[in-house]
Design an enzyme around this catalytic site. Structure first.
Site, PDB file in Angstrom:
ATOM      1  CG  HIS A   1      -1.835   1.118   1.373  1.00 15.46           C
ATOM      2  ND1 HIS A   1      -3.173   1.027   1.083  1.00 15.46           N
ATOM      3  CD2 HIS A   1      -1.643   2.402   1.784  1.00 15.46           C
ATOM      4  CE1 HIS A   1      -3.757   2.190   1.301  1.00 15.46           C
ATOM      5  NE2 HIS A   1      -2.839   3.049   1.727  1.00 15.46           N
ATOM      6  CD  GLU A   2       1.347   3.708   3.673  1.00 14.43           C
ATOM      7  OE1 GLU A   2       1.550   4.726   2.977  1.00 14.43           O
ATOM      8  OE2 GLU A   2       0.329   3.561   4.372  1.00 14.43           O
TER       9      GLU A   2
ATOM     10  CG  HIS B   1       0.260   6.191  -0.675  1.00 16.51           C
ATOM     11  ND1 HIS B   1      -0.790   6.810  -1.308  1.00 16.51           N
ATOM     12  CD2 HIS B   1      -0.262   5.603   0.432  1.00 16.51           C
ATOM     13  CE1 HIS B   1      -1.904   6.607  -0.623  1.00 16.51           C
ATOM     14  NE2 HIS B   1      -1.608   5.867   0.436  1.00 16.51           N
TER      15      HIS B   1
END
Length: 600
Positions: free
Chosen positions: A391-392, A395
């Site tokens: 997820h990160e 980003h």
């Protein structure tokens, strides 16, 4: 009794597992020099006060200075945030962050004249400026975006006043952060082996995933009974947060706080309300999941502390950090060699602060600094931690691609699209793991995890968004947000979302007090919209291959060069409709079908 398992001190963490803050500034003196430079640039901009509407050259000079100032302030404040977040109890980090914020506010006050002046320029005169000074065209998009909200911009004197109170307005968030991250500690509990373990922000979810119901209940009570002790303070802080949002919304002549917030990122309010309505319409799917969870856990009553434990507990596996990195690389290989190359660079060059330590900020995030992104994790060797890494880094890759494909003025994508890249990575990782899995119970475990993503990201974040909407509406009606009122509102939402098969334990009524996102100003709804968009995009990438990848990478490289709805539409998703939400929840329904069949 075994020795208590405690989070290490920051000084005890291996360097390879910490982020390289020195990539931003080699020394504190370099950081101090940039703060001085920021002040000098702001004063140069202030020297143009009264001149921006007079000539194309003055406007171009201002835009160039402001672009440089933005980059320096972003770097300087980002540096202090990384230092402070790695140990929130460190006095030096607190002092540096306060100094950076003070400089930011001072610069904002010095440059507050610009917006009203630029808005005073007629459309015809501004177009003439573009024709006269061709290099001004590089700032056409940002100027147009500024002028889009011209009716909400005040006089230069009032703009300066609003800028001056900016630091004071951060007080509720700042105090909440110190209370939540530095001051609150939770009683230790006994784990499955009878060992005493510390309950922390980082350990709470792993403890809630325990197969031992007594451990889950003990962790649940340890955390929420502690929040109950500071519930009135927490209510006062959240009330203060909403009041400052209300102040700025009224000052800028918006009808309410939601309109003010969403206008900043050019997202229609209808998108927010469509999300809540669509989820309400499909709430029966979540209720069906709760019935299945109750059945598979074999409990007479399903409690809130039963929500996180896997339904296929014996398939649970430990996922070391190195293994997680490899899985993320393999899962995202479909996005091409350049994507993989940059991802490896981040893994190998300390873009990530990996493990929990005493005083470290809870949760996870990615900060898209110009030198390279920085990712904060509190990695716990679980499947959830593996997906948080994916997820990160989604980003991070979004930031890297936008920073490297757009001019600084157009690099910062708005928060509405921020959760798309991160969740698309999670979906690709899930599809990759399912494709590799042949064992029936392991597949059931992964499907259960995927279903939990729907529950926690689409349903739960929509519930958070609805709570945020309701508390702002209550405040705007003149109602004070007392602890009693907040608890009652939160309890009623849990009862609606989870249905009659769930016992709504009184402890969960105070959960709002541990959610930092309620200080982010209508942020959480974008987790749910981003999740829905990501499901559609990941399916398209896996089904269509290169054409879909090309569109998706163009979206990731777009920064804020177009409005967020248009950027997503270019990638193949129209978020002006509820279709992506209903489609995502239809997928959730089909996962329930497969789970029921696997568990027969």
């Amino acid at each position: 009794m075994s020795e208590s398992k405690k989070a290490p001190m920051r000084s005890e963490v291996a360097k390879k597992d910490t982020w390289a803050v020195e990539d931003m500034y080699a020394t504190r003196q370099d950081w101090e020099a940039d703060l001085v430079k920021a002040g000098e640039l702001a004063r140069q901009e202030a020297g143009l006060c009264g001149k921006l509407a007079g000539s194309a050259q003055a406007l171009l000079e201002f835009c160039r200075l402001d672009e440089k100032l933005d980059c320096i302030l972003d770097n300087a404040y980002g540096y202090t945030s990384r230092i402070n977040d790695q140990d929130t109890a460190d006095a030096q980090g607190q002092e540096m962050e306060a100094k950076a914020m003070s400089q930011y506010v001072e610069c904002s006050a010095l440059t507050a004249f610009a917006r009203p002046e630029i808005l005073s320029i007629s459309d015809e005169k501004l177009e003439a400026f573009y024709q006269e000074e061709k290099e001004l065209g590089a700032y056409r998009r940002s100027i147009a975006d500024m002028r889009r909200s011209r009716e909400h911009v005040l006089s230069p004197e009032l703009e300066k006043l609003l800028a001056d109170v900016g630091e004071m307005a951060r007080t509720p968030d700042s105090v909440y952060g110190m209370l939540n991250n530095a001051d609150l500690t939770f009683p230790s509990i006994k784990n499955e082996k009878g060992e005493e373990v510390e309950v922390t922000h980082g350990s709470f979810i792993p403890l809630m995933e325990s197969a031992d119901r007594n451990v889950r209940k003990a962790a649940f009570e340890s955390l929420y009974h502690t929040y109950q002790k500071v519930i009135n303070t927490s209510a006062s802080l959240l009330n203060g947060q909403v009041n400052q949002l209300k102040f700025f919304a009224r000052a800028r002549k918006y009808p309410n706080t939601m309109d003010a917030s969403l206008d900043r990122t050019n997202v229609p309010v209808s998108v927010y309300k469509n999300l809540i309505q669509a989820v309400h319409e499909d709430i029966g799917v979540l209720h069906r999941y709760m019935r299945l969870r109750k059945k598979l856990l074999g409990v007479d009553e399903l409690h809130m502390y039963d929500l996180y434990t896997p339904l296929v507990a014996d398939a649970d596996v430990r996922v070391p950090f190195e293994e997680a990195k490899q899985a993320v690389l393999e899962a995202t290989a479909v996005l091409g060699s350049e994507y993989t190359k940059v991802l490896k660079e981040g893994f190998e060059n300390r873009w990530i602060d990996v493990y929990e330590n005493k005083g470290k900020r809870s949760g996870a995030y990615s900060a898209g600094q110009l030198v390279h992104p920085y990712v904060l994790l509190n990695y716990a060797d679980t499947l959830d931690s593996e997906f948080t890494l994916a997820h990160e880094m989604g980003h991070a890759m979004h930031s890297w691609l936008s920073n490297n494909n757009q001019a600084p003025v157009d690099r910062n994508y708005v928060i509405f699209v921020a959760e798309v890249a991160s969740t698309c990575n999670e979906s690709l990782l899930m599809q990759h793991l399912l494709k590799k899995t042949t064992d029936k119970r392991t597949r059931a475990y992964l499907i259960n995890y995927f279903m939990e993503q729907f529950r926690t990201t689409l349903y739960r974040q929509t519930m958070f968004a609805e709570f945020e909407m309701l508390i702002n509406e209550a405040s705007e009606r003149g109602e004070s947000l007392t602890a009693e009122r907040l608890n009652r509102m939160y309890h009623d939402l849990n009862a609606f979302y989870y249905g009659e098969d769930m016992v709504i334990d009184e402890e969960i009524d105070v959960e709002w007090a541990r959610i930092p996102h309620f200080y982010y100003n209508f942020y959480v709804f974008q987790y749910a919209t981003g999740f829905s968009a990501a499901m559609a995009l990941s399916e398209r990438i896996l089904e269509e291959g290169e054409p879909a990848v090309k569109d998706y990478l163009e979206f990731l490289s777009g920064g804020c060069s177009r409005d967020p709805i248009s950027l997503l539409k270019g990638a193949g998703v129209d978020m002006r409709t509820a279709q992506p939400i209903h489609k995502a929840l239809a997928l959730f329904d089909s996962l329930l079908d497969e789970m029921e069949a696997l568990m027969e």
